[in-house]
Design a protein around this motif. Structure first.
Motif, PDB file in Angstrom:
ATOM      1  N   GLY A   1       3.065 -22.800 -24.871  1.00 46.43           N
ATOM      2  CA  GLY A   1       3.146 -23.490 -25.956  1.00 46.43           C
ATOM      3  C   GLY A   1       4.543 -23.879 -26.569  1.00 46.43           C
ATOM      4  N   HIS A   2       5.467 -22.636 -26.852  1.00 48.58           N
ATOM      5  CA  HIS A   2       6.565 -22.756 -27.221  1.00 48.58           C
ATOM      6  C   HIS A   2       7.605 -23.389 -26.216  1.00 48.58           C
TER       7      HIS A   2
ATOM      8  N   ALA B   1       8.091  -5.247 -28.370  1.00 48.64           N
ATOM      9  CA  ALA B   1       8.370  -5.265 -29.807  1.00 48.64           C
ATOM     10  C   ALA B   1      10.002  -5.502 -29.884  1.00 48.64           C
ATOM     11  N   ASP B   2      10.741  -5.368 -28.986  1.00 49.28           N
ATOM     12  CA  ASP B   2      12.386  -5.524 -28.860  1.00 49.28           C
ATOM     13  C   ASP B   2      12.762  -6.710 -28.353  1.00 49.28           C
ATOM     14  N   PRO B   3      13.247  -7.762 -28.994  1.00 52.25           N
ATOM     15  CA  PRO B   3      13.652  -8.923 -28.434  1.00 52.25           C
ATOM     16  C   PRO B   3      15.024  -8.737 -27.638  1.00 52.25           C
TER      17      PRO B   3
ATOM     18  N   GLN C   1      -0.078 -18.361 -30.945  1.00 56.02           N
ATOM     19  CA  GLN C   1      -0.179 -19.704 -30.002  1.00 56.02           C
ATOM     20  C   GLN C   1       0.495 -20.786 -30.943  1.00 56.02           C
ATOM     21  N   ILE C   2       1.320 -21.467 -30.648  1.00 55.98           N
ATOM     22  CA  ILE C   2       1.892 -22.448 -31.551  1.00 55.98           C
ATOM     23  C   ILE C   2       0.670 -23.874 -31.745  1.00 55.98           C
ATOM     24  N   LEU C   3      -0.091 -24.052 -30.625  1.00 54.33           N
ATOM     25  CA  LEU C   3      -1.116 -24.972 -30.353  1.00 54.33           C
ATOM     26  C   LEU C   3      -2.318 -24.573 -31.189  1.00 54.33           C
ATOM     27  N   ALA C   4      -2.460 -23.390 -31.769  1.00 61.12           N
ATOM     28  CA  ALA C   4      -3.710 -23.009 -32.414  1.00 61.12           C
ATOM     29  C   ALA C   4      -3.752 -22.936 -33.821  1.00 61.12           C
TER      30      ALA C   4
ATOM     31  N   PRO D   1       3.362 -12.472 -32.492  1.00 55.40           N
ATOM     32  CA  PRO D   1       3.704 -13.879 -32.416  1.00 55.40           C
ATOM     33  C   PRO D   1       5.294 -14.139 -32.141  1.00 55.40           C
ATOM     34  N   THR D   2       6.201 -13.117 -32.664  1.00 54.07           N
ATOM     35  CA  THR D   2       7.661 -13.295 -32.360  1.00 54.07           C
ATOM     36  C   THR D   2       8.195 -13.171 -30.953  1.00 54.07           C
TER      37      THR D   2
END
Length: 256
Positions: free
Chosen positions: A34-35, A150-152, A64-67, A226-227
């Motif tokens: 979605g992103h 959890a770690d970008p 989810q960006i569509l949700a 979500p991130t």
């Protein structure tokens, strides 16, 4: 067009014009996909084919960006198509509510897109789609596992056969090798340590989170932020935009 002023300024007219002529197929419109679609639409990609068999569920709302509460129960493909056209009415958008597997690969990949984005989170359909794309010579950017991370700062880009510490990528490589697939599939993955392997649970029981879960093998529900899932999607979209803006687009590997 004023809506694309900033990206025109960044890329220049020639590279932006290429984006408007590109055709991208995105398979999987969940937390990552979605992103991807959101960013590609805002970048001015001229044609999008959006593929997902599922509907928006309450369990999607966290990531989810569509949700939205207003989209629950609707096909993700239709929600995504409406969102793209609300961003760029000139985009040519196809919505295909299909389950990706050997039987639907031809419909999904014909005519061949300039780029396939694989955001499927289920092993067997993912392997089948990538095998079909590889055999047709279609450039691919594939998302590996984003859940449980959890770690970008540990997100990387590389050829699928150079990935490490990703259980999904490890199992996927084994399947693809058996199908004669080799190097050439660019992917986004994480090197973060997680305690998980893609195996059947001992009791054979999986929780059901969607009325469409009977399609394909039942899976365990994995926790996700979500991130991180959004960052995965935006990194994929960023690579796609830069790649598609070039004359002869080819992905670059992460040097780290």
């Amino acid at each position: 067009m004023e809506r694309f002023t900033r990206i025109r300024c960044f890329l220049g007219e020639e590279r932006f014009d290429r984006l408007q002529c590109r055709f991208v197929t995105v398979v999987g419109l969940g937390a990552v996909g979605g992103h991807v679609v959101e960013a590609l639409a805002r970048a001015g990609i001229g044609r999008l084919r959006l593929v997902d068999f599922d509907t928006v569920q309450p369990s999607n709302l966290n990531r989810q960006i569509l949700a939205l509460t207003s989209t629950i129960g609707r096909l993700k493909t239709e929600v995504a198509r409406e969102r793209v056209l609300a961003i760029n009415p000139d985009c040519r958008v196809e919505a295909l509510p299909l389950f990706a597997d050997d039987r639907t690969a031809e419909e999904i990949l014909a005519p061949p897109p300039d780029l396939l984005v694989d955001a499927i989170d289920s092993l067997n359909p993912k392997a089948q789609l990538l095998t079909a794309a590889y055999g047709r010579g279609i450039p691919v950017i594939s998302s590996m596992g984003a859940a449980l991370r959890a770690d970008p700062l540990q997100i990387r880009q590389a050829d699928l056969f150079d990935t490490r510490k990703c259980p999904l990528a490890r199992r996927l490589r084994k399947k693809l090798k058996k199908s004669g697939v080799g190097r050439g599939i660019h992917c986004v993955f994480s090197t973060e340590d997680i305690d998980f392997d893609y195996q059947e649970p001992e009791d054979g029981v999986y929780p059901e989170v969607s009325p469409f879960d009977q399609r394909g093998r039942r899976r365990r529900v994995l926790g996700s932020l979500p991130t991180l899932t959004g960052i995965f999607g935006l990194i994929i979209a960023n690579q796609a935009i830069l790649q598609l803006a070039e004359d002869n687009p080819s992905p670059e590997e992460d040097p780290r």
